[in-house]
Design a protein around this motif. Structure first.
Motif, PDB file in Angstrom:
ATOM      1  N   ALA A   1       0.828  -1.208   0.000  1.00  0.00           N
ATOM      2  CA  ALA A   1       0.000   0.000   0.000  1.00  0.00           C
ATOM      3  C   ALA A   1       0.862   1.258   0.000  1.00  0.00           C
ATOM      4  O   ALA A   1       0.571   2.225  -0.720  1.00  0.00           O
ATOM      5  N   LEU A   2       1.924   1.262   0.786  1.00  0.00           N
ATOM      6  CA  LEU A   2       2.826   2.413   0.807  1.00  0.00           C
ATOM      7  C   LEU A   2       3.572   2.546  -0.516  1.00  0.00           C
ATOM      8  O   LEU A   2       3.802   3.662  -1.007  1.00  0.00           O
ATOM      9  N   SER A   3       3.946   1.408  -1.110  1.00  0.00           N
ATOM     10  CA  SER A   3       4.621   1.441  -2.410  1.00  0.00           C
ATOM     11  C   SER A   3       3.717   2.033  -3.473  1.00  0.00           C
ATOM     12  O   SER A   3       4.155   2.818  -4.328  1.00  0.00           O
ATOM     13  N   ASN A   4       2.431   1.690  -3.442  1.00  0.00           N
ATOM     14  CA  ASN A   4       1.480   2.257  -4.399  1.00  0.00           C
ATOM     15  C   ASN A   4       1.341   3.763  -4.211  1.00  0.00           C
ATOM     16  O   ASN A   4       1.214   4.513  -5.194  1.00  0.00           O
ATOM     17  N   ALA A   5       1.344   4.200  -2.954  1.00  0.00           N
ATOM     18  CA  ALA A   5       1.263   5.633  -2.689  1.00  0.00           C
ATOM     19  C   ALA A   5       2.481   6.365  -3.242  1.00  0.00           C
ATOM     20  O   ALA A   5       2.380   7.483  -3.762  1.00  0.00           O
TER      21      ALA A   5
ATOM     22  N   SER B   1      -5.605   0.485   7.577  1.00  0.00           N
ATOM     23  CA  SER B   1      -6.121   1.524   6.690  1.00  0.00           C
ATOM     24  C   SER B   1      -4.959   2.406   6.252  1.00  0.00           C
ATOM     25  O   SER B   1      -4.196   2.884   7.095  1.00  0.00           O
ATOM     26  N   VAL B   2      -4.822   2.587   4.946  1.00  0.00           N
ATOM     27  CA  VAL B   2      -3.798   3.474   4.386  1.00  0.00           C
ATOM     28  C   VAL B   2      -4.511   4.461   3.466  1.00  0.00           C
ATOM     29  O   VAL B   2      -5.113   4.064   2.460  1.00  0.00           O
ATOM     30  N   THR B   3      -4.448   5.738   3.807  1.00  0.00           N
ATOM     31  CA  THR B   3      -5.112   6.773   3.011  1.00  0.00           C
ATOM     32  C   THR B   3      -4.102   7.828   2.597  1.00  0.00           C
ATOM     33  O   THR B   3      -3.106   8.068   3.290  1.00  0.00           O
ATOM     34  N   ASP B   4      -4.354   8.458   1.447  1.00  0.00           N
ATOM     35  CA  ASP B   4      -3.498   9.536   0.975  1.00  0.00           C
ATOM     36  C   ASP B   4      -4.356  10.637   0.364  1.00  0.00           C
ATOM     37  O   ASP B   4      -5.550  10.437   0.108  1.00  0.00           O
ATOM     38  N   ASP B   5      -3.734  11.798   0.140  1.00  0.00           N
ATOM     39  CA  ASP B   5      -4.447  12.938  -0.456  1.00  0.00           C
ATOM     40  C   ASP B   5      -3.969  13.201  -1.872  1.00  0.00           C
ATOM     41  O   ASP B   5      -4.002  14.333  -2.346  1.00  0.00           O
TER      42      ASP B   5
ATOM     43  N   PHE C   1     -10.804  -6.979   1.680  1.00  0.00           N
ATOM     44  CA  PHE C   1      -9.925  -5.923   1.164  1.00  0.00           C
ATOM     45  C   PHE C   1     -10.734  -5.015   0.255  1.00  0.00           C
ATOM     46  O   PHE C   1     -11.517  -5.491  -0.581  1.00  0.00           O
ATOM     47  N   THR C   2     -10.579  -3.706   0.442  1.00  0.00           N
ATOM     48  CA  THR C   2     -11.237  -2.735  -0.441  1.00  0.00           C
ATOM     49  C   THR C   2     -10.262  -1.624  -0.774  1.00  0.00           C
ATOM     50  O   THR C   2      -9.382  -1.278   0.030  1.00  0.00           O
ATOM     51  N   ILE C   3     -10.425  -1.043  -1.953  1.00  0.00           N
ATOM     52  CA  ILE C   3      -9.656   0.119  -2.364  1.00  0.00           C
ATOM     53  C   ILE C   3     -10.588   1.014  -3.169  1.00  0.00           C
ATOM     54  O   ILE C   3     -11.386   0.533  -3.981  1.00  0.00           O
ATOM     55  N   GLY C   4     -10.505   2.294  -2.913  1.00  0.00           N
ATOM     56  CA  GLY C   4     -11.386   3.209  -3.626  1.00  0.00           C
ATOM     57  C   GLY C   4     -11.005   4.648  -3.372  1.00  0.00           C
ATOM     58  O   GLY C   4     -10.168   4.958  -2.505  1.00  0.00           O
ATOM     59  N   PRO C   5     -11.601   5.569  -4.133  1.00  0.00           N
ATOM     60  CA  PRO C   5     -11.309   6.989  -3.964  1.00  0.00           C
ATOM     61  C   PRO C   5     -11.968   7.547  -2.712  1.00  0.00           C
ATOM     62  O   PRO C   5     -13.050   7.109  -2.306  1.00  0.00           O
ATOM     63  N   LYS C   6     -11.322   8.532  -2.083  1.00  0.00           N
ATOM     64  CA  LYS C   6     -11.915   9.243  -0.953  1.00  0.00           C
ATOM     65  C   LYS C   6     -12.825  10.361  -1.472  1.00  0.00           C
ATOM     66  O   LYS C   6     -12.567  10.914  -2.543  1.00  0.00           O
ATOM     67  N   PRO C   7     -13.852  10.715  -0.726  1.00  0.00           N
ATOM     68  CA  PRO C   7     -14.756  11.782  -1.179  1.00  0.00           C
ATOM     69  C   PRO C   7     -14.050  13.119  -1.389  1.00  0.00           C
ATOM     70  O   PRO C   7     -14.399  13.876  -2.292  1.00  0.00           O
TER      71      PRO C   7
ATOM     72  N   GLY D   1     -10.879  13.498  -2.228  1.00  0.00           N
ATOM     73  CA  GLY D   1      -9.687  13.324  -3.056  1.00  0.00           C
ATOM     74  C   GLY D   1      -8.689  12.384  -2.420  1.00  0.00           C
ATOM     75  O   GLY D   1      -8.558  12.314  -1.197  1.00  0.00           O
ATOM     76  N   GLY D   2      -7.988  11.656  -3.257  1.00  0.00           N
ATOM     77  CA  GLY D   2      -7.031  10.680  -2.750  1.00  0.00           C
ATOM     78  C   GLY D   2      -7.596   9.275  -2.787  1.00  0.00           C
ATOM     79  O   GLY D   2      -8.662   9.015  -3.366  1.00  0.00           O
ATOM     80  N   THR D   3      -6.884   8.350  -2.146  1.00  0.00           N
ATOM     81  CA  THR D   3      -7.243   6.935  -2.186  1.00  0.00           C
ATOM     82  C   THR D   3      -7.236   6.357  -0.781  1.00  0.00           C
ATOM     83  O   THR D   3      -6.416   6.749   0.061  1.00  0.00           O
ATOM     84  N   ARG D   4      -8.156   5.416  -0.550  1.00  0.00           N
ATOM     85  CA  ARG D   4      -8.217   4.714   0.735  1.00  0.00           C
ATOM     86  C   ARG D   4      -8.094   3.213   0.490  1.00  0.00           C
ATOM     87  O   ARG D   4      -8.837   2.649  -0.313  1.00  0.00           O
ATOM     88  N   VAL D   5      -7.157   2.587   1.183  1.00  0.00           N
ATOM     89  CA  VAL D   5      -6.989   1.132   1.155  1.00  0.00           C
ATOM     90  C   VAL D   5      -7.367   0.606   2.531  1.00  0.00           C
ATOM     91  O   VAL D   5      -6.849   1.070   3.553  1.00  0.00           O
ATOM     92  N   GLU D   6      -8.264  -0.374   2.577  1.00  0.00           N
ATOM     93  CA  GLU D   6      -8.676  -0.974   3.839  1.00  0.00           C
ATOM     94  C   GLU D   6      -8.534  -2.491   3.740  1.00  0.00           C
ATOM     95  O   GLU D   6      -9.011  -3.100   2.771  1.00  0.00           O
ATOM     96  N   TRP D   7      -7.893  -3.051   4.748  1.00  0.00           N
ATOM     97  CA  TRP D   7      -7.597  -4.490   4.783  1.00  0.00           C
ATOM     98  C   TRP D   7      -7.894  -4.980   6.190  1.00  0.00           C
ATOM     99  O   TRP D   7      -7.446  -4.373   7.170  1.00  0.00           O
ATOM    100  N   SER D   8      -8.642  -6.061   6.313  1.00  0.00           N
ATOM    101  CA  SER D   8      -8.990  -6.556   7.649  1.00  0.00           C
ATOM    102  C   SER D   8      -9.066  -8.075   7.651  1.00  0.00           C
ATOM    103  O   SER D   8      -9.424  -8.700   6.641  1.00  0.00           O
ATOM    104  N   VAL D   9      -8.707  -8.650   8.794  1.00  0.00           N
ATOM    105  CA  VAL D   9      -8.805 -10.103   8.994  1.00  0.00           C
ATOM    106  C   VAL D   9      -9.251 -10.352  10.433  1.00  0.00           C
ATOM    107  O   VAL D   9      -8.960  -9.545  11.324  1.00  0.00           O
ATOM    108  N   PRO D  10      -9.942 -11.443  10.685  1.00  0.00           N
ATOM    109  CA  PRO D  10     -10.334 -11.745  12.071  1.00  0.00           C
ATOM    110  C   PRO D  10      -9.148 -12.245  12.885  1.00  0.00           C
ATOM    111  O   PRO D  10      -8.243 -12.902  12.355  1.00  0.00           O
ATOM    112  N   VAL D  11      -9.131 -11.900  14.154  1.00  0.00           N
ATOM    113  CA  VAL D  11      -8.137 -12.426  15.092  1.00  0.00           C
ATOM    114  C   VAL D  11      -8.888 -13.001  16.273  1.00  0.00           C
ATOM    115  O   VAL D  11      -9.880 -12.443  16.721  1.00  0.00           O
ATOM    116  N   ARG D  12      -8.390 -14.115  16.765  1.00  0.00           N
ATOM    117  CA  ARG D  12      -9.092 -14.818  17.856  1.00  0.00           C
ATOM    118  C   ARG D  12      -8.187 -14.932  19.060  1.00  0.00           C
ATOM    119  O   ARG D  12      -7.008 -14.994  18.937  1.00  0.00           O
TER     120      ARG D  12
END
Length: 285
Positions: A207-211, A234-238, A266-272, A274-285
């Motif tokens: 995600a940081l490399s893409n930014a 969550s990795v977001t940029d402007d 996993f989701t990736i999309g534009p922020k309202p 401007g910029g991009t938001r990457v969200e990644w989540s997994v369950p932990v027990r």
């Protein structure tokens, strides 16, 4: 207590009553001797008689068991020193491999990519140029994977996950021209299973490399949190952002696969704004 803190042998009339035990201890008199070496107590050696057994002799039994405990402690210390020497050899080997990958392999791949880019501009047919550019993209992906491997090789064996997250974010600062903002919430080191940690760090690096390569951002924010039975990144940029749907090539596809493999999303999309938001989540027990 005396044997552990004071380093002196102790005789107790009933081992079961001498301390709290997680299970019932049915013994009688016991002799407790510290396993001491180089001024440090490594543990305790306990010899107990059955209930109603004979008492230990203050001189003969204590001297005999203390001599044995001294030899056992010395053997433990030598075994620990041998483990440390073997670990040092492994770490030196890992550092050598990482150095060779960085100084030789990556440089050759980078040079090959430059040559291919020059050849693409000279290609007379568009489809040839497209194939060459695709090969250059594959080389870029390979270089990122090798850099990730180098990072893992140079990570201390006993490093905490929080430390590795901070190091990953710090490493991106050189390419971005600024340090991303980082927030880490929750019991990251204790709640995240060992099998999830490599996936989390790989997704964060991607995600940081893409930014760095696409966003042209002036601000990047990273949030890693454990709450409600889930690990969330969550990795977001402007930056300039992109248009949905995003082209999920190897990098984004790997991020999605790492989430799905752990039962997450996993989701990736534009922020309202401007910029991009990457969200990644997994369950932990």
């Amino acid at each position: 207590g005396t044997a552990l803190t004071g380093g002196e042998a102790a005789i107790v009339p009933d081992l079961g009553r001498a301390s709290y035990w997680p299970v019932a201890v049915s013994t009688g008199p016991a002799l407790i001797v510290p396993l001491a070496a180089s001024g440090a107590v490594l543990g305790l050696l306990v010899v107990a008689h059955p209930p109603d057994g004979t008492a230990f002799d203050d001189d003969t039994d204590v001297n005999l068991l203390s001599t044995f405990a001294g030899q056992a402690a010395l053997a433990l210390e030598r075994a620990r020193a041998q483990e440390e020497r073997e670990l040092l050899v492994v770490l030196e080997d890992r550092e050598r491999i990482a150095r060779d990958l960085h100084d030789v392999v990556i440089q050759r791949l980078f040079a090959t990519g430059l040559h291919l880019q020059s050849a693409a501009r000279l290609a007379g047919r568009p489809e040839v140029g497209a194939r060459i550019n695709s090969a250059v993209d594959d080389l870029d992906t390979t270089i990122r994977d090798i850099r990730s491997a180098i990072f893992e090789l140079r990570t201390p064996v006993n490093a905490t996950l929080r430390t590795e997250i901070v190091a990953t974010v710090d490493a991106a600062a050189a390419s971005l021209g600024f340090r991303p903002e980082l927030r880490v919430d929750g019991p990251i080191d204790s709640a995240v299973p060992d099998e999830v940690r490599p996936d989390l760090l790989a997704v964060l690096r991607e995600a940081l490399s893409n930014a760095v390569r696409h966003a042209r951002a002036g601000r990047v924010e990273v949030i890693v949190a454990v709450a409600d039975g889930a690990l969330r990144l969550s990795v977001t940029d402007d930056g300039v952002g992109g248009t949905a749907p995003f082209d999920e090539r190897s990098g984004l596809a790997n991020m999605r696969q790492r989430a799905e493999r752990q039962g997450g999303g996993f989701t990736i999309g534009p922020k309202p704004d401007g910029g991009t938001r990457v969200e990644w989540s997994v369950p932990v027990r």
